[in-house]
Write a protein that holds these residues in place. Structure first.
Motif, mmCIF file in Angstrom:
data_model
loop_
_atom_site.group_PDB
_atom_site.id
_atom_site.type_symbol
_atom_site.label_atom_id
_atom_site.label_comp_id
_atom_site.label_asym_id
_atom_site.label_seq_id
_atom_site.Cartn_x
_atom_site.Cartn_y
_atom_site.Cartn_z
ATOM 1 N N ARG A 1 -14.938 -42.649 -63.666
ATOM 2 C CA ARG A 1 -15.886 -43.758 -63.530
ATOM 3 C C ARG A 1 -16.032 -44.198 -62.063
ATOM 4 N NH1 ARG A 1 -19.297 -44.539 -66.969
ATOM 5 N NH2 ARG A 1 -19.318 -46.781 -66.585
ATOM 6 N N LEU A 2 -15.476 -43.395 -61.163
ATOM 7 C CA LEU A 2 -15.545 -43.688 -59.720
ATOM 8 C C LEU A 2 -16.488 -42.684 -59.052
ATOM 9 C CD1 LEU A 2 -14.500 -44.956 -57.016
ATOM 10 C CD2 LEU A 2 -12.567 -43.368 -57.153
ATOM 11 N N ALA A 3 -17.545 -43.190 -58.398
ATOM 12 C CA ALA A 3 -18.530 -42.324 -57.735
ATOM 13 C C ALA A 3 -18.500 -42.545 -56.221
ATOM 14 C CB ALA A 3 -19.929 -42.611 -58.271
ATOM 15 N N VAL A 4 -19.188 -41.666 -55.533
ATOM 16 C CA VAL A 4 -19.330 -41.773 -54.082
ATOM 17 C C VAL A 4 -20.816 -41.693 -53.734
ATOM 18 C CG1 VAL A 4 -18.858 -40.657 -51.857
ATOM 19 C CG2 VAL A 4 -17.080 -40.715 -53.629
ATOM 20 N N ALA A 5 -21.271 -42.591 -52.873
ATOM 21 C CA ALA A 5 -22.628 -42.488 -52.300
ATOM 22 C C ALA A 5 -22.457 -42.669 -50.802
ATOM 23 C CB ALA A 5 -23.543 -43.560 -52.881
ATOM 24 N N PHE A 6 -22.289 -41.551 -50.105
ATOM 25 C CA PHE A 6 -21.956 -41.622 -48.680
ATOM 26 C C PHE A 6 -22.994 -40.863 -47.877
ATOM 27 C CE2 PHE A 6 -19.047 -42.625 -45.335
ATOM 28 C CZ PHE A 6 -18.167 -43.546 -45.881
ATOM 29 N N ALA A 7 -23.663 -41.572 -47.004
ATOM 30 C CA ALA A 7 -24.860 -41.049 -46.344
ATOM 31 C C ALA A 7 -24.558 -40.508 -44.952
ATOM 32 C CB ALA A 7 -25.882 -42.170 -46.212
ATOM 33 N N THR A 8 -25.484 -39.733 -44.466
ATOM 34 C CA THR A 8 -25.504 -39.354 -43.062
ATOM 35 C C THR A 8 -26.957 -39.135 -42.675
ATOM 36 O OG1 THR A 8 -24.656 -37.843 -41.383
ATOM 37 C CG2 THR A 8 -25.224 -36.877 -43.497
ATOM 38 N N GLY A 9 -27.244 -39.303 -41.386
ATOM 39 C CA GLY A 9 -28.611 -39.043 -40.953
ATOM 40 C C GLY A 9 -28.799 -37.578 -40.594
ATOM 41 N N ILE A 10 -27.808 -37.032 -39.893
ATOM 42 C CA ILE A 10 -27.943 -35.688 -39.339
ATOM 43 C C ILE A 10 -26.930 -34.717 -39.935
ATOM 44 C CG2 ILE A 10 -27.833 -34.325 -37.210
ATOM 45 C CD1 ILE A 10 -28.901 -36.726 -35.696
ATOM 46 N N GLY A 11 -25.735 -35.193 -40.251
ATOM 47 C CA GLY A 11 -24.720 -34.305 -40.812
ATOM 48 C C GLY A 11 -23.901 -33.627 -39.727
ATOM 49 N N GLY A 12 -23.433 -32.431 -40.012
ATOM 50 C CA GLY A 12 -22.445 -31.780 -39.153
ATOM 51 C C GLY A 12 -23.022 -31.087 -37.947
ATOM 52 N N VAL A 13 -23.643 -31.865 -37.080
ATOM 53 C CA VAL A 13 -24.348 -31.259 -35.953
ATOM 54 C C VAL A 13 -23.388 -30.624 -34.945
ATOM 55 C CG1 VAL A 13 -24.559 -33.423 -34.630
ATOM 56 C CG2 VAL A 13 -26.234 -31.615 -34.316
ATOM 57 N N TRP A 14 -22.216 -31.228 -34.761
ATOM 58 C CA TRP A 14 -21.225 -30.630 -33.852
ATOM 59 C C TRP A 14 -20.781 -29.271 -34.384
ATOM 60 C CZ3 TRP A 14 -19.582 -31.206 -29.062
ATOM 61 C CH2 TRP A 14 -19.792 -32.428 -28.405
ATOM 62 N N THR A 15 -20.488 -29.228 -35.676
ATOM 63 C CA THR A 15 -20.015 -27.980 -36.280
ATOM 64 C C THR A 15 -21.080 -26.896 -36.170
ATOM 65 O OG1 THR A 15 -18.627 -29.198 -37.827
ATOM 66 C CG2 THR A 15 -19.231 -26.941 -38.440
ATOM 67 N N LEU A 16 -22.308 -27.255 -36.491
ATOM 68 C CA LEU A 16 -23.407 -26.288 -36.462
ATOM 69 C C LEU A 16 -23.578 -25.700 -35.056
ATOM 70 C CD1 LEU A 16 -25.912 -24.977 -37.823
ATOM 71 C CD2 LEU A 16 -27.201 -26.993 -37.131
ATOM 72 N N LEU A 17 -23.610 -26.583 -34.068
ATOM 73 C CA LEU A 17 -23.899 -26.100 -32.718
ATOM 74 C C LEU A 17 -22.691 -25.426 -32.083
ATOM 75 C CD1 LEU A 17 -26.198 -29.034 -31.636
ATOM 76 C CD2 LEU A 17 -26.854 -26.726 -32.292
ATOM 77 N N ASP A 18 -21.480 -25.858 -32.428
ATOM 78 C CA ASP A 18 -20.285 -25.143 -31.953
ATOM 79 C C ASP A 18 -20.260 -23.724 -32.523
ATOM 80 O OD1 ASP A 18 -19.355 -27.212 -30.425
ATOM 81 O OD2 ASP A 18 -17.743 -27.805 -31.794
ATOM 82 N N ALA A 19 -20.629 -23.606 -33.795
ATOM 83 C CA ALA A 19 -20.616 -22.277 -34.425
ATOM 84 C C ALA A 19 -21.667 -21.369 -33.795
ATOM 85 C CB ALA A 19 -20.857 -22.418 -35.928
ATOM 86 N N TRP A 20 -22.787 -21.945 -33.448
ATOM 87 C CA TRP A 20 -23.851 -21.175 -32.779
ATOM 88 C C TRP A 20 -23.368 -20.700 -31.410
ATOM 89 C CZ3 TRP A 20 -27.747 -18.204 -33.038
ATOM 90 C CH2 TRP A 20 -28.785 -18.165 -32.099
ATOM 91 N N ASP A 21 -22.679 -21.584 -30.679
ATOM 92 C CA ASP A 21 -22.113 -21.182 -29.386
ATOM 93 C C ASP A 21 -21.105 -20.052 -29.569
ATOM 94 O OD1 ASP A 21 -23.609 -23.098 -28.084
ATOM 95 O OD2 ASP A 21 -21.983 -24.562 -27.971
ATOM 96 N N THR A 22 -20.262 -20.187 -30.594
ATOM 97 C CA THR A 22 -19.243 -19.159 -30.853
ATOM 98 C C THR A 22 -19.902 -17.829 -31.187
ATOM 99 O OG1 THR A 22 -17.721 -20.837 -31.676
ATOM 100 C CG2 THR A 22 -17.259 -18.568 -32.313
#
Lengths: 81, 411
Positions: free
Chosen positions: B98-119
């Motif tokens: 009976r416990l839910a989560v509603a957790f927002a983000t505007g952009i999300g994992g932008v550091w992860t995405l761009l670090d992976a692209w650099d790698t």
């Protein structure tokens, strides 16, 4: 090329970096999944880091055969030879 | 009669405090979280903006290294805020179904995405980490919070740019009213102080260029405002069905009385100059909470400090509240902590709840010459809110024409 002891020590550092497990707990007869509780994603991260550290290639199809830390040490030692 | 929903736990990590007590203390004093960026990439890429508002407590001071490794920085902030809110709620036993989560983000994992692209470019595909996808996905923060709390009644991620955090509360209220959950961990998280978003927001002329004076750059309603200041962090609120909270003798901060979401359908980034979408959102939230204009004593405004954004919000407030708007204490807290994008609504909701609970309005700083076209009663010095029954509103608007409003009532 590294000795088996050096490979074990290097692997232990990689496992510690990924999982936080103490380096002393990374022993030759320990199973990655059963004893060290390492999931498949962490295992792939460890493999890739080991490739870089030891200058070897561990093919994806080989990873499932690396059941224990000792299996990995032997594979890496042979690959370096 | 809809189920009444109350707020029983608060958490935050922001540029003006790494937890709620510190943030609240600073919000009442009036401090700036904006500082010059020391990163080498500012000069390397010749970024036109040299400053931002970083979280005052680095995530790695709170999380273990191993824990943090599997989380994008945005998720790290979200988990830190959610843990504080959960501990603050005092919930020790719960039906996890009976416990839910509603957790927002505007952009999300932008550091992860761009670090992976650099790698990928520098080292090849083999070195792209296997955790890359779960870390960059925008639902990563909701998923991590769900895992952390054992929340099994659904983990949702509203994404509506800078309205996301407020929309999370709108969704959380719905989940409880509709009977699909008894408790919802709501929030928003963002970590986009990376050269690419800074360059992109600069390109669209959205960021302040006051490079020689970062602390005074975020100046909502001031005639010399020239853009927003990029912030980062997270806010979290525990929403709970009132009967659930009463049954366990919980400390209740306030009621989440009403919420709303509307869309402008006007322009992809520019706000409707008449503020029509925002007006409809304000009226809808008040209708939802059975609130009259005269009940409203305080507004935590969206007020990002952009030349084009601040005025339509005023127009909307006047349209929704009528002449009573002149009696409302308005706080523009982005003046202190910058704009936390998808986290801003959640952090501002925490401030709004505390304003109602403590009956004090947080400060607006850097207002030296108020824009004569925005004649609001802006809170610039310590201000108590009145006794008796009161309501406070918090607005959030996002690129895409998203408008979200929450209404908070004392209990």
């Amino acid at each position: 090329m590294a000795s088996n002891e050096e490979i074990l020590a290097g692997l232990a550092e990689i496992v510690n970096e990924e999982t936080g497990l103490a380096t002393e707990s990374v022993e030759l007869d320990k199973s990655f999944t059963e004893d060290l509780d390492i999931d498949s994603i962490s295992m792939m991260t460890i493999v890739v880091n080991a490739e870089e550290k030891f200058g070897v290639r561990i093919p994806d199809e080989e990873v499932k055969n690396l059941k224990t830390v000792g299996d990995a040490v032997i594979f890496i030692a042979n690959a370096q030879a | 009669m809809a189920r009444k929903v109350v707020i029983t736990g608060l958490g935050a990590t922001t540029p003006i405090g790494g937890d709620v007590p510190t943030m609240w203390k600073n919000a009442l004093i009036g401090v700036s979280g904006a500082h010059t960026l020391e990163d080498e990439w500012v000069a390397k890429y010749e970024l036109p903006v040299h400053f931002a508002a970083r979280c005052s407590t680095p995530a790695l001071d709170v999380l273990s290294r191993v824990e943090a490794k599997r989380m994008d920085p945005s998720t790290q902030f979200g988990v830190i805020a959610a843990r504080e809110a959960w501990a603050d709620s005092g919930i020790t036993e719960i039906d996890h179904d009976r416990l839910a989560v509603a957790f927002a983000t505007g952009i999300g994992g932008v550091w992860t995405l761009l670090d992976a692209w650099d790698t990928l470019k520098e080292k090849g595909p083999r070195r792209v980490l296997p955790m890359t996808v779960p870390m960059l996905m925008p639902n990563g923060v909701a998923a991590a919070v769900s895992l952390d709390l054992g929340a099994r009644a659904g983990a949702h991620t509203p994404v509506s740019a800078c309205a996301s955090g407020t929309e999370a509360l709108h969704l959380g209220l719905d989940l409880i009213r509709s009977g699909r959950a008894d408790v919802v961990m709501c929030g928003g998280a963002e970590a986009a102080i990376h050269p690419m978003p800074l360059a992109a927001f600069s390109s669209m002329q959205a960021l302040s260029r006051r490079n020689d004076d970062p602390e005074h750059a975020s100046r909502p309603y001031d005639i010399d405002r020239d853009g927003f200041v990029m912030g980062e962090g997270a806010g979290a609120l525990v929403l709970e069905a009132e009967e659930h909270a009463l049954a366990r003798g919980a400390r209740i901060y306030a009621e989440l009385a009403g919420t709303s979401v509307t869309a402008d359908a006007y322009h992809i980034t520019a706000p409707d100059p008449q503020g029509l979408g925002a007006t409809r959102a304000l009226k809808a939230a008040m209708f939802d909470g059975r609130i009259q204009a005269e009940d409203v004593v305080h507004v935590n405004a969206h007020a990002t400090s952009t030349p084009v954004g601040d005025k339509p919000e005023y127009t909307a407030l006047r349209a929704a509240l009528g002449a009573h708007v002149d009696n409302v204490a308005v706080s523009a807290t982005k003046s202190q902590m910058g704009h936390l994008l998808g986290a801003s609504g959640a952090v501002e909701a925490v401030l709004t709840v505390l304003a109602v609970y403590e009956r004090k309005a947080p400060l607006t700083i850097n207002l030296e010459n108020q824009d004569p076209e925005i004649p609001l009663d802006v809170v610039t010095t310590a201000r108590d809110l009145p006794a008796g029954d009161i309501v406070a509103l918090s607005n959030s608007f996002g690129f895409g024409g998203h408008n979200a409003v929450i209404a908070v009532r004392n209990v």
